[in-house]
Write an enzyme that holds these catalytic residues in place. Structure first.
Site, short mmCIF file in Angstrom:
data_model
loop_
_atom_site.label_atom_id
_atom_site.label_comp_id
_atom_site.label_asym_id
_atom_site.label_seq_id
_atom_site.Cartn_x
_atom_site.Cartn_y
_atom_site.Cartn_z
N GLN A 1 0.83 -1.20 0.00
CA GLN A 1 0.00 0.00 0.00
C GLN A 1 0.87 1.26 0.00
OE1 GLN A 1 -3.55 -0.33 0.35
NE2 GLN A 1 -3.62 1.81 -0.15
N PHE A 2 1.38 1.63 -1.18
CA PHE A 2 2.26 2.80 -1.24
C PHE A 2 1.55 4.09 -0.84
CE2 PHE A 2 0.32 3.30 -5.37
CZ PHE A 2 0.37 4.66 -5.62
N THR A 3 0.22 4.12 -0.94
CA THR A 3 -0.51 5.35 -0.64
C THR A 3 -0.46 5.71 0.86
OG1 THR A 3 -2.63 4.20 -0.43
CG2 THR A 3 -2.05 5.10 -2.61
#
Length: 147
Positions: free
Chosen positions: A78-80
């Site tokens: 989950q890079f966000t």
């Protein structure tokens, strides 16, 4: 590294309408990686998450860990989680590690969880995923490997 963990009765992840991971009782972990992260961050979070006492005992108190309840972990990259929304209306993702470094540490995190004798299911790194879960409690926590 940053992790959002949710205690779940069941969860699954699909990619292109194909189920690629599924668990029953356990934790869904959304995992973000930043530039400064290394193996020690992945190992720290794996041990912290698998031993965190957030499952209820017979008295209804959060006194049991994922390992104590023989639970599983659904791991989602989950890079966000490293999106910066302080300016403007569009998040800036400059703090997120690049895909190559992030994928390596994401996989290392999953391996460290497996070394804790916890079954791991995963999504597909970098893919658009649909995650469904029954948040039990609800219990949701945010953990970071650094202060």
């Amino acid at each position: 590294m940053k992790a959002v963990i949710q205690r779940t009765a069941n969860a699954n992840v699909t990619v292109d309408n194909q189920k690629v991971g599924e668990i029953e009782e356990g934790l869904v972990v959304l995992l973000g990686v930043t530039h400064e992260d290394g193996l020690e961050d992945a190992e720290y979070l794996a041990k912290k998450i698998t031993n965190l006492r957030i499952f209820e005992d017979d008295s209804g108190k959060m006194n049991r860990s994922l390992k104590d309840v023989d639970g599983s972990l659904l791991s989602i990259s989950q890079f966000t989680l490293y999106g910066d929304t302080r300016k403007g209306r569009r998040p800036n993702f400059m703090q997120a590690a690049g895909p190559e470094a992030a994928e390596e540490l994401y996989e290392q995190f999953n391996d460290f969880v497996r070394k804790e004798n916890v079954p791991v299911e995963t999504g597909k790194f970098g893919a658009m995923m649909d995650v469904q879960l029954t948040n039990n409690g609800p219990v949701t926590l945010i953990l970071e490997s650094r202060e």
